[in-house]
Design a protein around this motif. Structure first.
Motif, PDB file in Angstrom:
ATOM      1  N   ARG A  69      -0.295  12.350   4.715  1.00 26.32           N
ATOM      2  CA  ARG A  69      -0.640  11.197   4.260  1.00 26.32           C
ATOM      3  C   ARG A  69      -2.055  10.928   3.638  1.00 26.32           C
ATOM      4  O   ARG A  69      -2.373   9.940   2.767  1.00 26.32           O
ATOM      5  CB  ARG A  69      -0.249  10.105   5.078  1.00 26.32           C
ATOM      6  CG  ARG A  69       1.309   9.713   5.351  1.00 26.32           C
ATOM      7  CD  ARG A  69       1.809   9.194   4.026  1.00 26.32           C
ATOM      8  NE  ARG A  69       3.424   8.896   4.245  1.00 26.32           N
ATOM      9  CZ  ARG A  69       4.015   8.290   3.124  1.00 26.32           C
ATOM     10  NH1 ARG A  69       3.547   8.266   1.963  1.00 26.32           N
ATOM     11  NH2 ARG A  69       5.470   7.870   3.682  1.00 26.32           N
ATOM     12  N   ASP A 126      -3.540  11.380  -6.029  1.00 27.68           N
ATOM     13  CA  ASP A 126      -2.964   9.933  -6.135  1.00 27.68           C
ATOM     14  C   ASP A 126      -1.933   9.623  -7.104  1.00 27.68           C
ATOM     15  O   ASP A 126      -1.336   8.644  -7.208  1.00 27.68           O
ATOM     16  CB  ASP A 126      -4.035   9.327  -6.803  1.00 27.68           C
ATOM     17  CG  ASP A 126      -4.381   9.881  -8.262  1.00 27.68           C
ATOM     18  OD1 ASP A 126      -4.145  10.800  -8.714  1.00 27.68           O
ATOM     19  OD2 ASP A 126      -5.467   9.502  -8.750  1.00 27.68           O
ATOM     20  N   THR A 128       2.212   9.765  -7.386  1.00 22.11           N
ATOM     21  CA  THR A 128       3.508   9.326  -6.346  1.00 22.11           C
ATOM     22  C   THR A 128       4.554  10.332  -6.657  1.00 22.11           C
ATOM     23  O   THR A 128       5.377  10.284  -5.791  1.00 22.11           O
ATOM     24  CB  THR A 128       3.971   7.912  -6.685  1.00 22.11           C
ATOM     25  OG1 THR A 128       4.340   7.585  -8.137  1.00 22.11           O
ATOM     26  CG2 THR A 128       2.880   6.870  -6.165  1.00 22.11           C
ATOM     27  N   LYS A 134      11.810  14.100  -7.347  1.00 23.84           N
ATOM     28  CA  LYS A 134      12.720  13.904  -6.094  1.00 23.84           C
ATOM     29  C   LYS A 134      13.839  14.425  -5.999  1.00 23.84           C
ATOM     30  O   LYS A 134      14.509  15.004  -4.897  1.00 23.84           O
ATOM     31  CB  LYS A 134      12.700  12.295  -5.845  1.00 23.84           C
ATOM     32  CG  LYS A 134      11.252  11.619  -5.690  1.00 23.84           C
ATOM     33  CD  LYS A 134      11.490  10.022  -5.729  1.00 23.84           C
ATOM     34  CE  LYS A 134      10.093   9.383  -5.513  1.00 23.84           C
ATOM     35  NZ  LYS A 134       9.896   8.048  -5.770  1.00 23.84           N
ATOM     36  N   ARG A 179       5.545  13.331   1.022  1.00 20.12           N
ATOM     37  CA  ARG A 179       4.540  12.557  -0.132  1.00 20.12           C
ATOM     38  C   ARG A 179       5.348  11.821  -1.123  1.00 20.12           C
ATOM     39  O   ARG A 179       4.820  10.906  -1.579  1.00 20.12           O
ATOM     40  CB  ARG A 179       3.824  13.795  -0.613  1.00 20.12           C
ATOM     41  CG  ARG A 179       2.854  14.599   0.237  1.00 20.12           C
ATOM     42  CD  ARG A 179       1.568  13.563   0.266  1.00 20.12           C
ATOM     43  NE  ARG A 179       0.897  13.458  -1.205  1.00 20.12           N
ATOM     44  CZ  ARG A 179       0.186  14.337  -1.732  1.00 20.12           C
ATOM     45  NH1 ARG A 179      -0.119  15.456  -0.895  1.00 20.12           N
ATOM     46  NH2 ARG A 179      -0.332  14.278  -2.823  1.00 20.12           N
ATOM     47  N   GLU A 182       7.252   6.667  -0.865  1.00 15.88           N
ATOM     48  CA  GLU A 182       5.947   5.842  -0.767  1.00 15.88           C
ATOM     49  C   GLU A 182       6.101   4.476   0.065  1.00 15.88           C
ATOM     50  O   GLU A 182       5.178   3.952   0.497  1.00 15.88           O
ATOM     51  CB  GLU A 182       5.832   5.262  -2.360  1.00 15.88           C
ATOM     52  CG  GLU A 182       5.548   6.477  -3.357  1.00 15.88           C
ATOM     53  CD  GLU A 182       7.017   6.726  -3.854  1.00 15.88           C
ATOM     54  OE1 GLU A 182       8.085   5.936  -3.921  1.00 15.88           O
ATOM     55  OE2 GLU A 182       7.354   7.701  -4.723  1.00 15.88           O
ATOM     56  N   ASP A 183       7.503   4.029   0.123  1.00 14.44           N
ATOM     57  CA  ASP A 183       7.676   2.822   0.947  1.00 14.44           C
ATOM     58  C   ASP A 183       8.435   3.109   1.826  1.00 14.44           C
ATOM     59  O   ASP A 183       9.784   3.621   1.829  1.00 14.44           O
ATOM     60  CB  ASP A 183       8.132   1.800  -0.050  1.00 14.44           C
ATOM     61  CG  ASP A 183       8.240   0.421   0.274  1.00 14.44           C
ATOM     62  OD1 ASP A 183       8.296   0.283   1.536  1.00 14.44           O
ATOM     63  OD2 ASP A 183       8.026  -0.528  -0.469  1.00 14.44           O
ATOM     64  N   ASN A 192      15.933   6.033  -2.060  1.00 11.07           N
ATOM     65  CA  ASN A 192      15.006   7.103  -2.444  1.00 11.07           C
ATOM     66  C   ASN A 192      15.793   8.688  -2.052  1.00 11.07           C
ATOM     67  O   ASN A 192      16.012   9.040  -1.102  1.00 11.07           O
ATOM     68  CB  ASN A 192      13.670   7.139  -1.674  1.00 11.07           C
ATOM     69  CG  ASN A 192      12.598   8.014  -2.226  1.00 11.07           C
ATOM     70  OD1 ASN A 192      12.820   8.933  -3.025  1.00 11.07           O
ATOM     71  ND2 ASN A 192      11.492   7.602  -2.095  1.00 11.07           N
TER      72      ASN A 192
END
Length: 293
Positions: A69, A126, A128, A134, A179, A182-183, A192
């Motif tokens: 993180r 920085d 996402t 993904k 990584r 994000e949430d 996700n």
């Protein structure tokens, strides 16, 4: 970096503790096959060393997530590969495995590489990560799982390297997937694809690594593991997630990464429980007398 190094220490120490427990559990003898393996596992689970090893694995995983993180993937991956150096040092202390001068030199090389990485590493990227990335991680994790299901049927030549690389890719998927999440909201986690990539990739990696260590060369399998879990994820972090180094220190980061991974590869035989006493002498004699080793 402290979290990454802490994870390395946890994983490396856990390997030795679990090795000691498994060796003690097998002293009474077990039948071969699935029944014998299950019996051995149950015996090991009754020993505090094995349970302590599992606890250290859990703590190491949490520290790995924390490191990912805030650090570039390439730095965390190299630190995790350095767990082999921890295993070697702890094994020399607890199991009295004799390390050669070359192996002690490899431990020093790993430490030097990590020091260079620590000086050169910037903060995590920085970016996402796109939805396509993904789904790509999920596809890779499924491919690794399928490889695990057929891994035992692979021909002897190349089996350990193939399964070791596959396990490395699986653990690499975990590094990248952390990584890409994000949430931590439950609804977003379920939706996700990276969540499923993490679960499938991690499970498949353990399956492949276990098969590789049971049915092939430990050194070859572990070397494949180190390569698979470091190089690919590092490239993904730099190209797709924006991982960078401190200004003007890219060369030092590249050099430190290469040095740390090379040192870990030199210690690849410690990827599994190291032999002790007569077992160690027997394996050394066998290696000396076998031109293919």
């Amino acid at each position: 970096m402290v979290c990454a190094l802490g994870a390395s220490v946890c994983f490396g120490t856990a390997t030795v503790l679990q090795a000691m427990a498994a060796r003690a559990a097998g002293e009474g003898g077990t039948d071969s096959g699935a029944t014998g393996a299950a019996t051995l596992l149950l015996r090991a689970l009754r020993q505090w060393r094995y349970l302590a090893g599992l606890a250290l694995d859990g703590v190491g995983f949490l520290l790995q997530i924390a490191a990912l993180r805030s650090l570039p993937i390439y730095a965390v991956g190299a630190a995790l590969a350095a767990s082999l150096a921890v295993t070697a040092v702890v094994a020399s202390w607890l199991i009295h495995v004799r390390l050669s001068r070359v192996e002690w030199g490899a431990v020093a090389v790993v430490c030097a590489g990590l020091a260079m990485l620590g000086l050169a590493s910037g903060t995590e990227g920085d970016r996402t990560g796109s939805l396509a990335l993904k789904y790509a991680m999920l596809a890779i994790s499924v491919a690794v799982l399928l490889l695990g299901l057929v891994g035992g049927r692979l021909p002897d030549r190349g089996r350990a390297l193939t399964l070791g690389l596959g396990a490395g890719f699986g653990f690499g998927v975990v590094e990248v997937a952390v990584r890409l999440i994000e949430d931590l909201d439950l609804g977003r986690l379920v939706a996700n694809p990276a969540t499923y990539a993490l679960l499938v990739g991690g499970g498949a990696a353990f399956l492949l690594l276990t098969t590789a260590l049971q049915r092939g060369s430990v050194t070859t399998a572990t070397a494949g593991l180190v390569i698979g879990e470091t190089i690919g994820p590092a490239l993904v972090g730099v190209v797709y997630l924006g991982d960078r180094t401190r200004e003007g220190l890219t060369w030092l980061a590249v050099l430190g990464f290469a040095v740390a991974v090379a040192g870990a590869l030199a210690l690849a035989r410690f990827g599994e429980a190291p032999a002790t006493g007569a077992e160690s002498e027997a394996s050394e004699s066998e290696a000396a007398g076998s031109p293919g080793v």
